[in-house]
Scaffold this motif. Structure first.
Motif, PDB file in Angstrom:
ATOM      1  N   GLU B 173       3.419  10.824  76.238  1.00  0.00           N
ATOM      2  CA  GLU B 173       4.609  10.069  76.027  1.00  0.00           C
ATOM      3  C   GLU B 173       5.237  10.653  74.687  1.00  0.00           C
ATOM      4  N   HIS B 176       6.491  14.055  74.885  1.00  0.00           N
ATOM      5  CA  HIS B 176       7.878  14.315  75.652  1.00  0.00           C
ATOM      6  C   HIS B 176       9.064  13.490  75.131  1.00  0.00           C
ATOM      7  N   GLY B 177       8.739  12.793  74.090  1.00  0.00           N
ATOM      8  CA  GLY B 177       9.694  12.175  73.297  1.00  0.00           C
ATOM      9  C   GLY B 177      10.024  10.906  73.883  1.00  0.00           C
ATOM     10  N   THR B 178       9.523  10.318  75.064  1.00  0.00           N
ATOM     11  CA  THR B 178       9.830   9.234  75.474  1.00  0.00           C
ATOM     12  C   THR B 178       9.148   7.844  74.988  1.00  0.00           C
ATOM     13  N   LYS B 180       9.237   7.284  71.734  1.00  0.00           N
ATOM     14  CA  LYS B 180      10.317   6.404  71.060  1.00  0.00           C
ATOM     15  C   LYS B 180      11.326   5.780  71.496  1.00  0.00           C
ATOM     16  N   MET B 181      11.510   6.051  73.047  1.00  0.00           N
ATOM     17  CA  MET B 181      12.679   5.278  73.607  1.00  0.00           C
ATOM     18  C   MET B 181      11.867   4.093  74.271  1.00  0.00           C
ATOM     19  N   LEU B 182      10.565   4.254  74.545  1.00  0.00           N
ATOM     20  CA  LEU B 182      10.101   2.926  74.829  1.00  0.00           C
ATOM     21  C   LEU B 182       9.741   2.080  73.833  1.00  0.00           C
ATOM     22  N   LEU B 183       9.462   2.376  72.548  1.00  0.00           N
ATOM     23  CA  LEU B 183       9.152   1.586  71.558  1.00  0.00           C
ATOM     24  C   LEU B 183      10.403   0.937  70.648  1.00  0.00           C
ATOM     25  N   SER B 184      11.276   1.840  71.227  1.00  0.00           N
ATOM     26  CA  SER B 184      12.599   1.153  70.458  1.00  0.00           C
ATOM     27  C   SER B 184      12.910  -0.302  71.288  1.00  0.00           C
ATOM     28  N   GLN B 185      12.441  -0.445  72.533  1.00  0.00           N
ATOM     29  CA  GLN B 185      12.631  -1.767  73.189  1.00  0.00           C
ATOM     30  C   GLN B 185      11.535  -2.697  72.760  1.00  0.00           C
ATOM     31  N   LEU B 187       8.876  -3.642  72.879  1.00  0.00           N
ATOM     32  CA  LEU B 187       7.662  -3.389  73.573  1.00  0.00           C
ATOM     33  C   LEU B 187       6.433  -2.993  72.596  1.00  0.00           C
ATOM     34  N   GLY B 188       5.356  -3.517  72.602  1.00  0.00           N
ATOM     35  CA  GLY B 188       4.429  -3.281  71.672  1.00  0.00           C
ATOM     36  C   GLY B 188       3.485  -2.196  72.210  1.00  0.00           C
ATOM     37  N   LEU B 192       1.800  -1.178  76.030  1.00  0.00           N
ATOM     38  CA  LEU B 192       2.024  -0.200  76.684  1.00  0.00           C
ATOM     39  C   LEU B 192       0.660   0.345  77.036  1.00  0.00           C
ATOM     40  N   VAL B 482       4.406   6.968  65.610  1.00  0.00           N
ATOM     41  CA  VAL B 482       5.213   7.395  66.585  1.00  0.00           C
ATOM     42  C   VAL B 482       6.118   8.514  66.376  1.00  0.00           C
ATOM     43  N   VAL B 483       6.432   8.906  65.148  1.00  0.00           N
ATOM     44  CA  VAL B 483       7.217  10.009  65.023  1.00  0.00           C
ATOM     45  C   VAL B 483       6.504  10.940  63.994  1.00  0.00           C
TER      46      VAL B 483
END
Lengths: 234, 483
Positions: B173, B176-178, B180-185, B187-188, B192, B482-483
């Motif tokens: 995740e 693939h860069g997803t 960041k998309m997930l954890l910007s919601q 969502l802990g 996940l 995360v980054v």
């Protein structure tokens, strides 16, 4: 709505953010300009709690992002420079999932299709696997995800990167509509023209510091370009 | 909970859309089916063999009884090599009885020790060494490689399939860069991770823990009885707990935030250490701490003791074959019988051998039990050992049940010899009533409390490290970059 107070982020001896103070109120679009490595993306990452600040604090809707990580993300939507999605799913399915994560429930299919249509993706494209999408199409799905969240703040990290001029212009219009609806927008960009066109305030970042904080109305394109180059060369 | 449900649904959709799950599930189902099929076939072969042995024993006994009646009624002439009235013949190979360990209905789930330890022995009044190492010789190739059974699939291959699905469940995740998309919601990261692991665990545990039990219940109706509910549930619990350890390891490894390739290396490395290296090292350590007496020494001592006993009883063993020419001498008179000198000599010789070797044979058993205690104590170092011991114990093929059987054989052997000893030495003929009085082997199952205790200990030895790994994973997730 978005507030940075004496915010610093150090990576070893390097200061990616150095005593940044910033406030974006509802109805404002704050465009951050700066060279690569100036600290623009780091600032966004701190607001998203992807990075812990070394000093100072970042607040969204009055809440410290490090102490209220989940809560603050309810108030903010994010579009990265490169929107990465699940390639085996369609654009619609990606939007459905991310929107559900944001809102806690599945939105009706028709509503999601309207959102995608608003950003320029027709139904045929929406039903295709994302692995077949161009970067611009993925970016559009990212914008739709942010719109679906209906938040009071937007964090955008070079959101128009990869968009064609028409789509970039439509995106600017979307941002202006969001501003009129009272949304606070913090966006990073290299595009001076876009910043002048869209932003209500413009900040110039250099080596982790905001070296200029300007009102967009008081500047012409030429002034902004001259000022920017002056800061970059200084 | 709502967010977790969303993650689970999404993850299931992703996995179903991806070929990896189908490949891994298909392969695993194939391996499970083949292992179970092998187990069922092997159990059927053993049951069939045991059935035939007991049938032959009953048939032979009926025939000997009938012959005895005919001899006592002067209807038949005693055969010097098959005389049912002669206690030395009846106590020896001619009238021997079998001691056997029933094949558990769950035996198909794990071969365990049944590869190398027979389920039945023909017990005679001769030296224990004459029958204990002389029954049911296995194909050496099978002994070398082991059988491909379900416990092998679970212990050795199951972790690798868990890795195939989980080594990059979080790192991918991020790559693939997803992420960041997930954890910007809202969502802990723990939610996940929980959702992603839950889907993978359900997918694989379904094949590993549920499918074999359903297949067993269909193929072996006796396994459906109420008394087997507990062992079957415990078996499934072992599989789940063992899978839990490897899933927890995948969580811990992913939580360190390394690349997918590094994760794969770390997981496979852990598998090599826990499943291959530690059991071998433990085996070596146990052999050093509690060395078993040398088999060569046993063979040499047996030869020497047998030679001495032969010399001591040479006179009896050299008795002539007068009975062959005059079998009438072997017919009982007033309850007494002339036990042929050679038969008496053989008996005395075997008794000498048994007495002389008793200490050495006991030392084998004491050391084996000691080794087993060490394995039980330090087996916790490897989840593979704990699981293998647990699965075989529940399938009724574990070392502890075999040692329990061994004790019962010893006791039966003693009772058998004690019954015939005075008759051989005093020349007392066997009567028809003696057929009912002769010791008969009765299997006594292991104490359920001991088995249950072993299961609880084993499960704790699996669940505690799994919880520890999860705790490490959760701790690392709080610092996840995360980054």
């Amino acid at each position: 709505m978005l507030e940075a107070k004496h915010l610093s982020k150090h990576f070893g001896a390097t200061a990616a953010l150095d005593d940044v103070n910033l406030r974006v109120d509802p109805g404002e679009i704050y465009c951050l300009l700066g060279a690569n490595g100036a600290g623009k993306t780091t600032l966004i990452n701190v607001f998203l709690n992807f990075l812990d600040p070394t000093e100072g604090e970042a607040r969204i809707n009055g809440l410290d992002v490090t102490q209220h990580a989940i809560e603050t993300k309810r108030h903010v939507a994010y579009i990265p420079e490169q929107v990465m999605l699940y390639g085996v799913l369609s654009g619609l399915e990606n939007l459905r999932y991310f929107a559900a994560l944001a809102t806690g429930r599945h939105a009706p299919r028709a509503h999601l299709l309207v959102l995608l249509s608003d950003v320029g993706l027709d139904e045929a494209a929406a039903l295709r696997r994302v692995s077949t999408y161009s970067k611009g199409m993925r970016q559009k799905v990212g914008i739709a995800i942010a719109m679906a969240k209906r938040t009071r703040a937007l964090l955008l990290d070079e959101p128009t990167s990869g968009l064609d001029p028409k789509a970039a212009n439509e995106f600017s219009q979307l941002l202006r509509r969001a501003k009129d609806d009272g949304v606070a927008v913090l966006t990073t960009t290299h595009d001076l023209f876009h910043a002048k066109q869209t932003g209500t305030r413009i900040g110039i970042m250099k080596r982790g510091r905001i070296v200029a904080d300007l009102s967009s109305e008081a500047l012409s394109h030429t002034d902004l370009e001259a000022l920017y180059l002056q800061h970059m060369q200084g | 909970m709502r967010t977790l449900k969303l993650v689970v649904e999404h993850e299931a959709r992703l996995l179903l859309a991806d070929r990896t799950l189908w490949l891994v599930s298909g392969l695993f189902l194939l391996l499970v089916s083949y292992g179970l099929f092998n187990g069922m076939e092997q159990a059927a072969v053993k049951e069939n063999a045991l059935g035939k042995v007991l049938e032959a024993e009953a048939r032979g006994e009926a025939s000997r009884r009938a012959l005895l009646v005919r001899i006592l009624n002067n209807g038949a002439m005693p055969d010097p090599f098959g005389n049912p009235t002669d206690p030395s013949a009846m106590g020896g190979g001619y009238g021997s009885r079998y001691a056997y360990m029933p094949i558990s209905p769950l035996a198909s789930l794990a071969f365990g020790q049944s590869d190398v330890r027979p389920d039945y022995y023909k017990v005679t009044n001769r030296s224990k060494i004459s029958f204990i190492y002389d029954t049911e010789i296995e194909n050496p190739w099978n002994l070398l490689s082991g059988h491909f059974d379900l416990s092998f699939v679970i212990v050795y291959l199951f972790p690798l399939l868990i890795f195939a699905l989980s080594y990059n469940f979080l790192s991918a995740e991020r790559e693939h860069g997803t992420l960041k998309m997930l954890l910007s919601q809202s969502l802990g990261l723990p939610t996940l991770v929980a959702g992603k692991i839950a889907v993978r665990a359900i997918a694989l545990l379904l094949w590993a823990a549920v499918v074999p039990l359903v297949a067993l219940a269909i193929m072996r109706p006796e396994a459906r009885s109420l008394e087997h509910v507990w062992p079957l549930a415990s078996w499934a619990a072992f599989v789940v707990a063992y899978g839990g350890i490897w899933f927890a390891l995948a969580v811990a490894v992913n939580a360190f935030g390394r690349s997918s390739a590094t994760n794969a290396l770390m997981l496979v490395g852990s598998w090599i250490v826990c499943v291959l290296v530690v059991p071998v090292l433990l085996n070596v350590a146990v052999a050093i701490v509690r060395p078993a007496p040398s088999r060569t020494e046993l063979a040499t001592r047996t030869r020497l003791v047998t030679s001495d006993a032969l010399n001591r009883n040479a006179e009896l063993l050299a008795a002539d074959y007068q009975y062959v020419n005059d079998a009438e001498l072997l017919r009982p008179k007033d309850g007494k019988i002339v036990v042929a000198g050679r038969m008496r000599g053989i008996y005395l010789m075997e008794k000498d051998v048994d007495r002389e070797l008793e200490g050495l044979l006991d030392a084998f058993n004491v050391q084996l039990a000691g080794q087993q205690r060490l394995v039980t104590r330090y087996g916790a170092l490897s989840p593979a050992i704990v699981t293998y011991e647990g699965l075989t114990a529940l399938a009724g093929t574990g070392i502890r049940r075999h040692l329990h059987f061994q004790k019962q054989i010893d006791a039966f052997h003693r009772r058998w010899r004690d019954f015939f000893d005075p008759k051989i030495l005093n020349g007392v003929a066997i009567t028809e009533e003696d057929f009912d009085r002769m010791p008969r082997f009765t299997w006594t199952e292991e104490d359920p409390a001991v088995v249950q205790g072993g299961v609880v200990t084993g499960l704790l030895q699996l669940l505690l490290p799994a919880a520890g790994l999860l705790a490490i994973g959760l701790w690392r997730l709080r610092r996840y970059a995360v980054v």
